[in-house]
Design a protein around this motif. Structure first.
Motif, short mmCIF file in Angstrom:
data_model
loop_
_atom_site.label_atom_id
_atom_site.label_comp_id
_atom_site.label_asym_id
_atom_site.label_seq_id
_atom_site.Cartn_x
_atom_site.Cartn_y
_atom_site.Cartn_z
N PRO A 1 0.82 -1.22 0.00
CA PRO A 1 0.00 0.00 0.00
C PRO A 1 0.86 1.26 0.00
N VAL A 2 0.46 2.24 -0.79
CA VAL A 2 1.25 3.46 -0.95
C VAL A 2 0.94 4.49 0.15
N ALA A 3 -0.34 4.70 0.42
CA ALA A 3 -0.75 5.81 1.29
C ALA A 3 -0.05 5.81 2.65
N PRO A 4 -0.06 4.71 3.42
CA PRO A 4 0.60 4.78 4.73
C PRO A 4 2.11 4.99 4.62
N ARG A 5 2.69 4.52 3.53
CA ARG A 5 4.14 4.67 3.35
C ARG A 5 4.51 6.10 2.98
N LEU A 6 3.70 6.74 2.15
CA LEU A 6 3.97 8.15 1.85
C LEU A 6 3.84 8.98 3.11
N GLY A 7 2.82 8.69 3.91
CA GLY A 7 2.63 9.44 5.14
C GLY A 7 3.80 9.27 6.09
N ALA A 8 4.28 8.03 6.23
CA ALA A 8 5.40 7.77 7.12
C ALA A 8 6.69 8.40 6.60
N ALA A 9 6.87 8.39 5.28
CA ALA A 9 8.07 9.00 4.70
C ALA A 9 8.06 10.50 4.91
N ARG A 10 6.90 11.11 4.81
CA ARG A 10 6.81 12.57 5.02
C ARG A 10 7.08 12.92 6.47
N GLU A 11 6.66 12.07 7.40
CA GLU A 11 6.95 12.33 8.81
C GLU A 11 8.45 12.27 9.06
N ALA A 12 9.12 11.32 8.41
CA ALA A 12 10.56 11.17 8.61
C ALA A 12 11.36 12.24 7.88
N ALA A 13 10.82 12.72 6.75
CA ALA A 13 11.51 13.73 5.93
C ALA A 13 10.50 14.80 5.53
N PRO A 14 10.17 15.70 6.46
CA PRO A 14 9.10 16.68 6.21
C PRO A 14 9.39 17.66 5.08
N ASP A 15 10.64 17.78 4.66
CA ASP A 15 10.95 18.69 3.56
C ASP A 15 11.01 17.97 2.21
N ALA A 16 10.65 16.70 2.18
CA ALA A 16 10.72 15.93 0.94
C ALA A 16 9.69 16.42 -0.08
N TRP A 17 10.07 16.37 -1.35
CA TRP A 17 9.10 16.55 -2.43
C TRP A 17 8.29 15.26 -2.53
N VAL A 18 7.02 15.39 -2.91
CA VAL A 18 6.14 14.23 -2.99
C VAL A 18 5.72 14.02 -4.44
N GLY A 19 6.18 12.93 -5.04
CA GLY A 19 5.83 12.63 -6.42
C GLY A 19 4.37 12.22 -6.54
N THR A 20 3.66 12.82 -7.48
CA THR A 20 2.21 12.62 -7.58
C THR A 20 1.79 11.61 -8.65
N GLU A 21 2.71 11.15 -9.49
CA GLU A 21 2.33 10.32 -10.62
C GLU A 21 1.60 9.06 -10.18
N GLY A 22 0.34 8.94 -10.61
CA GLY A 22 -0.46 7.77 -10.30
C GLY A 22 -1.09 7.78 -8.92
#
Length: 263
Positions: free
Chosen positions: A111-132
């Motif tokens: 699953p993508v959603a929980p992993r994107l959320g966790a990655a943003r918590e760990a790296a709050p300045d990260a760019w978030v790729g939106t494709e798909g």
């Protein structure tokens, strides 16, 4: 380095803010010779990820971001994240779901959603790729990293009108020439893989400079929808239009090779 009449480089005339490099295609340290301060390094499989020393060398002179697919082993914030420790502190991240071509069947099923959320918590300045995963990426927050399409300007205007005040960045394959054959050789196949283009193309049509008739007409329009192509000044006009629509920064991938950006 070739320059315009006012002494500006071709990349400056094109108005690009950053370069995206593919480590399977080139030594990413070639970015040190480019007149752009920001470099993103794409993910093309674990075997092509630049080592820590290479990334640190780049980051000593440039602002660097490494693409990290949250479903891939090594970058999974909810599982195997061992490669995250290999990213130098001075290197930022681009968190993406991950292109299926570079993932195993097991990785694609995560699953993508929980992993994107966790990655943003760990790296709050990260760019978030939106494709798909556009809605999931927007929900995750942070700078939204869009892939150029025929609807980008309209979509960004709508996003701004709805009140989104975060950063919007656009990634685009870029070809700094008005030679139509060279353009089609560089990005014709890329454009042909977009669904609307694939539907419009005749069956078994060539998708490079060999394309003729209806196929060439479709591709000539499509490459201008999904890539930045033309003389540097022409690309600069398109980039300016994107920024007028609300895009903050444009990241160009040199589809003809790094030399296209260094001339």
């Amino acid at each position: 380095m070739l320059t315009g009449e006012a002494g500006e480089s071709r990349v400056a005339l094109a108005g690009l803010d950053a370069v995206a490099l593919k480590p399977a295609e080139c030594d990413v340290r070639r970015a040190l010779d480019l007149p752009l301060d920001t470099v993103t390094v794409d993910y093309e499989g674990r075997e092509h990820v630049p080592d820590r020393e290479t990334l640190a060398t780049l980051a000593a002179e440039k602002r660097v971001r490494l693409t990290t697919p949250v479903r891939a082993d090594g970058y999974d914030p909810l599982g195997d994240g061992e490669l995250l420790a290999e990213i130098p502190d001075e290197v930022g991240r681009v968190v993406v779901a991950g292109h299926p071509a570079y993932l195993t069947d097991e990785e694609r099923g995560r699953p993508v959603a929980p992993r994107l959320g966790a990655a943003r918590e760990a790296a709050p300045d990260a760019w978030v790729g939106t494709e798909g995963v556009e809605r999931v990426a927007l929900a995750a927050g942070g700078p939204q990293y869009e892939l150029l399409s025929r609807s980008t300007e309209r979509d960004v205007r709508a996003l701004r009108a709805a009140g989104f005040d975060g950063e919007v960045l656009v990634y685009a394959p870029t070809v700094l020439t008005d030679d139509e054959d060279a353009v089609l050789d560089a990005v014709g196949g890329y454009a042909a893989r977009r669904r609307p283009v694939a539907r419009a193309l005749p069956d078994d049509a060539d998708t490079d400079a060999a394309a003729t008739g209806r196929a060439r007409e479709v591709l000539s329009k499509a490459v201008r929808d999904y890539a930045l192509v033309g003389a540097p000044e022409t690309v600069g006009e398109r980039v300016a239009a994107l920024k007028e629509a609300g895009v903050d920064r444009v990241v160009g991938y040199p589809a003809r090779g790094v030399a296209d950006f260094s001339e």
